[in-house]
Design a protein around this motif. Structure first.
Motif, PDB file in Angstrom:
ATOM      1  N   SER A  22       0.953  -1.138   0.082  1.00 14.73           N
ATOM      2  CA  SER A  22      -0.162   0.163   0.035  1.00 14.73           C
ATOM      3  C   SER A  22       0.715   1.279   0.057  1.00 14.73           C
ATOM      4  O   SER A  22       0.337   2.272  -0.601  1.00 14.73           O
ATOM      5  CB  SER A  22      -0.950   0.044   1.045  1.00 14.73           C
ATOM      6  N   ALA A  23       2.114   1.216   0.638  1.00  9.59           N
ATOM      7  CA  ALA A  23       2.800   2.310   0.783  1.00  9.59           C
ATOM      8  C   ALA A  23       3.322   2.737  -0.667  1.00  9.59           C
ATOM      9  O   ALA A  23       3.936   3.756  -0.793  1.00  9.59           O
ATOM     10  CB  ALA A  23       3.993   2.455   1.536  1.00  9.59           C
ATOM     11  N   ASP A  76      -3.602  -3.476  -3.707  1.00 14.48           N
ATOM     12  CA  ASP A  76      -2.683  -3.376  -2.990  1.00 14.48           C
ATOM     13  C   ASP A  76      -2.636  -4.640  -1.977  1.00 14.48           C
ATOM     14  O   ASP A  76      -3.649  -5.355  -1.903  1.00 14.48           O
ATOM     15  CB  ASP A  76      -3.071  -1.961  -2.078  1.00 14.48           C
ATOM     16  N   VAL A  77      -1.538  -4.792  -1.423  1.00 14.88           N
ATOM     17  CA  VAL A  77      -0.993  -5.611  -0.432  1.00 14.88           C
ATOM     18  C   VAL A  77      -0.544  -5.276   0.902  1.00 14.88           C
ATOM     19  O   VAL A  77       0.166  -3.980   0.853  1.00 14.88           O
ATOM     20  CB  VAL A  77      -0.355  -6.865  -0.992  1.00 14.88           C
ATOM     21  N   ASP A 137      -5.255   1.138  -2.297  1.00 12.16           N
ATOM     22  CA  ASP A 137      -5.144   1.587  -0.705  1.00 12.16           C
ATOM     23  C   ASP A 137      -6.489   1.075  -0.004  1.00 12.16           C
ATOM     24  O   ASP A 137      -7.019   1.757   1.013  1.00 12.16           O
ATOM     25  CB  ASP A 137      -5.490   3.128  -0.686  1.00 12.16           C
ATOM     26  N   GLU A 138      -6.824  -0.382  -0.121  1.00 10.93           N
ATOM     27  CA  GLU A 138      -7.756  -0.769   0.556  1.00 10.93           C
ATOM     28  C   GLU A 138      -7.356  -1.292   2.021  1.00 10.93           C
ATOM     29  O   GLU A 138      -7.931  -0.932   3.025  1.00 10.93           O
ATOM     30  CB  GLU A 138      -8.453  -2.155   0.037  1.00 10.93           C
ATOM     31  N   GLU A 139      -6.156  -1.658   2.064  1.00  7.96           N
ATOM     32  CA  GLU A 139      -5.376  -2.077   3.319  1.00  7.96           C
ATOM     33  C   GLU A 139      -5.130  -1.120   4.134  1.00  7.96           C
ATOM     34  O   GLU A 139      -4.870  -1.399   5.230  1.00  7.96           O
ATOM     35  CB  GLU A 139      -4.255  -3.051   2.986  1.00  7.96           C
ATOM     36  N   VAL A 140      -5.221   0.155   3.813  1.00  7.74           N
ATOM     37  CA  VAL A 140      -4.823   1.378   4.619  1.00  7.74           C
ATOM     38  C   VAL A 140      -6.161   2.078   4.802  1.00  7.74           C
ATOM     39  O   VAL A 140      -6.168   3.199   5.251  1.00  7.74           O
ATOM     40  CB  VAL A 140      -3.828   2.007   4.003  1.00  7.74           C
ATOM     41  N   GLY A 141      -7.289   1.414   5.254  1.00  8.89           N
ATOM     42  CA  GLY A 141      -8.582   1.854   5.228  1.00  8.89           C
ATOM     43  C   GLY A 141      -9.538   2.145   4.167  1.00  8.89           C
ATOM     44  O   GLY A 141     -10.296   2.867   4.225  1.00  8.89           O
ATOM     45  N   GLN A 304     -12.383   4.817   7.811  1.00 10.20           N
ATOM     46  CA  GLN A 304     -13.749   4.644   7.940  1.00 10.20           C
ATOM     47  C   GLN A 304     -14.292   3.743   6.782  1.00 10.20           C
ATOM     48  O   GLN A 304     -14.518   3.878   5.671  1.00 10.20           O
ATOM     49  CB  GLN A 304     -14.483   6.022   7.686  1.00 10.20           C
ATOM     50  N   VAL A 305     -14.631   2.415   7.576  1.00 15.98           N
ATOM     51  CA  VAL A 305     -15.267   1.550   6.480  1.00 15.98           C
ATOM     52  C   VAL A 305     -16.500   1.080   7.051  1.00 15.98           C
ATOM     53  O   VAL A 305     -16.548   0.363   8.195  1.00 15.98           O
ATOM     54  CB  VAL A 305     -14.351   0.172   6.543  1.00 15.98           C
ATOM     55  N   PRO A 306     -17.783   1.319   6.613  1.00 19.14           N
ATOM     56  CA  PRO A 306     -19.086   1.248   6.866  1.00 19.14           C
ATOM     57  C   PRO A 306     -19.283  -0.370   6.954  1.00 19.14           C
ATOM     58  O   PRO A 306     -18.537  -1.200   6.411  1.00 19.14           O
ATOM     59  CB  PRO A 306     -20.046   1.769   6.137  1.00 19.14           C
ATOM     60  N   PRO A 307     -20.173  -0.858   7.962  1.00 21.76           N
ATOM     61  CA  PRO A 307     -20.488  -2.341   7.928  1.00 21.76           C
ATOM     62  C   PRO A 307     -21.368  -2.596   6.636  1.00 21.76           C
ATOM     63  O   PRO A 307     -21.842  -1.959   5.841  1.00 21.76           O
ATOM     64  CB  PRO A 307     -21.347  -2.517   9.086  1.00 21.76           C
TER      65      PRO A 307
END
Ligand SMILES: [Zn+2]
Length: 388
Positions: A22-23, A76-77, A137-141, A304-307
């Motif tokens: 991700s970075a 991303d990983v 950038d999923e893995e960072v939020g 911020q990831v909603p349910p």
């Protein structure tokens, strides 16, 4: 342009070879996928981040009409730093009917299989479109996919449903908790510790705020907003880090802590944050400011990831039941981009190859049987979309 062809296995090898931690930038992977898709005459849309170093890619197979299915995955990983890997994490190695490599389960195999089947989908003369959505950038939020969702809503005929290919061992998942993460920083005023009457302790303020969070956690453990599909069946809180101060005999000017909550559908994340801020601003800050008018308390949103809320018999759930032959809907403990798609109005489920047990670990792998199962699933989806 050349019409390159890859087996699912070859495409997995190809995608794993891009180090998309991700970075780092994911553009090499996105360029490769876009060239491949355009080589097959597929229209692609890119949405980039503000730095221009990362992009989402959205490809539409079949007619540009409403009612399609989005196959969504992140490119991303997570980092491999400090992890004891037996082999190079960015070179796929097969051992014991498993493919090893960073991202094999989480979650490049799903995207790779979807990409490898593009020529089959195009040959099938689809009546309903299949969209392949690749995010950053999923893995960072889950920071990247918002752009992509906005682009879909603004520029594409509305798809009917979304399948998020996070690793569920190809089980149908219709619910997960949300994840919201924050950093709260407190600025007070320092003084010699013998003179606290002339100072404002940032750590004392942090302790009050932490205790307030613990109180919100306790209310939920005690029965507020229960949702029995989840384990535990309520919203949980964590203070992940805390720091502040510089010496025993100095009243600390600075303190900060990172905290999160994992929300069950039915609880209200905005209300949690609003309550916290109200307590910080109405109770804690006035006491600090009485001693030090320059005092501040700020809270920054880190993730911020909603349910994902279960919607029984939603279009996505009905379709995935049909294609997998399952009639069970599961709940998982981890968050996905699915909550964001759902919040934007799409019927969404999670179903993908590989196991979350292998995700983020050294020697991450996917079983070849999972690759085969997902390939079969996507072939059935193509058949379904060709019937219209
Ligand atoms: Zn993932």
């Amino acid at each position: 342009m050349a019409q390159e062809r890859f087996s699912p296995r070859q495409m997995i090898e190809r995608l794993i070879a891009f180090d998309t931690t991700s970075a780092k930038s994911n553009l090499a992977l996105i360029d490769f996928a876009e060239d491949y898709l355009m080589g097959h005459g597929v229209q692609c849309r890119r949405t980039a981040d503000s730095s221009g170093k990362k992009a989402n890619l959205l490809a539409t197979l079949g007619p540009r009409i409403a009612g399609g299915v989005v196959l969504s995955g992140h490119t991303d990983v997570v980092p491999v730093d400090g992890q004891p890997w037996t082999s190079d994490p960015f070179t796929v190695v097969e051992r014991d009917r498993r493919l090893y490599g960073r991202g094999t389960s989480d979650m490049k195999s799903f995207l790779a299989i979807a990409l490898a089947l593009v020529p089959e989908a195009l040959a099938a003369n689809l009546k309903a479109p299949i969209h392949i959505a690749m995010s950053y950038d999923e893995e960072v939020g889950c920071l990247g996919v918002g752009n992509l969702i906005a682009d879909v809503k603004a520029n594409l005929p509305m798809p009917r449903m979304v399948v998020i290919g996070e690793p569920t061992s190809m089980k149908l998942v219709t619910a997960h908790k949300g994840v919201s993460g924050f950093e709260t920083r407190i600025t007070g005023r320092e003084a010699h510790s013998s003179q606290p009457q002339n100072a404002a302790s940032a750590i004392m303020a942090a302790a009050e705020l932490v205790a307030f969070i613990a109180g919100m956690a306790e209310e939920r453990r005690g029965g507020l907003h229960q949702n029995e599909r989840f384990e535990p069946p309520y919203t949980t809180f964590n203070i992940g880090t805390i720091e502040g101060g510089s010496a025993l005999n100095i009243v600390p000017r600075h303190a900060a802590f990172k905290w999160e909550f994992r929300l069950v559908p039915g609880d209200d994340g905005e209300a949690i944050l609003a309550n916290f801020k109200r307590f910080a601003e109405d109770e804690v800050l006035p006491r600090l400011r009485a001693q030090a008018p320059e005092a501040e308390i700020t809270t920054e949103v880190l993730a911020q990831v909603p349910p994902l809320r279960p919607e029984s018999d939603s279009p996505a759930e009905v379709l995935v039941r049909l294609l997998t032959g399952t009639n069970r809907s599961e709940t998982v403990a981890y968050g996905t981009e699915g909550g964001l798609f759902q919040e934007a109005g799409f019927s969404t489920v999670v179903c993908g190859p590989g196991s979350i047990d292998q995700a983020h670990r050294p020697d991450e792998f996917i079983e070849l049987a999972q690759v085969e199962a997902c390939t079969g699933f996507l072939r059935k989806l193509i058949e379904w979309a060709a019937k219209g």
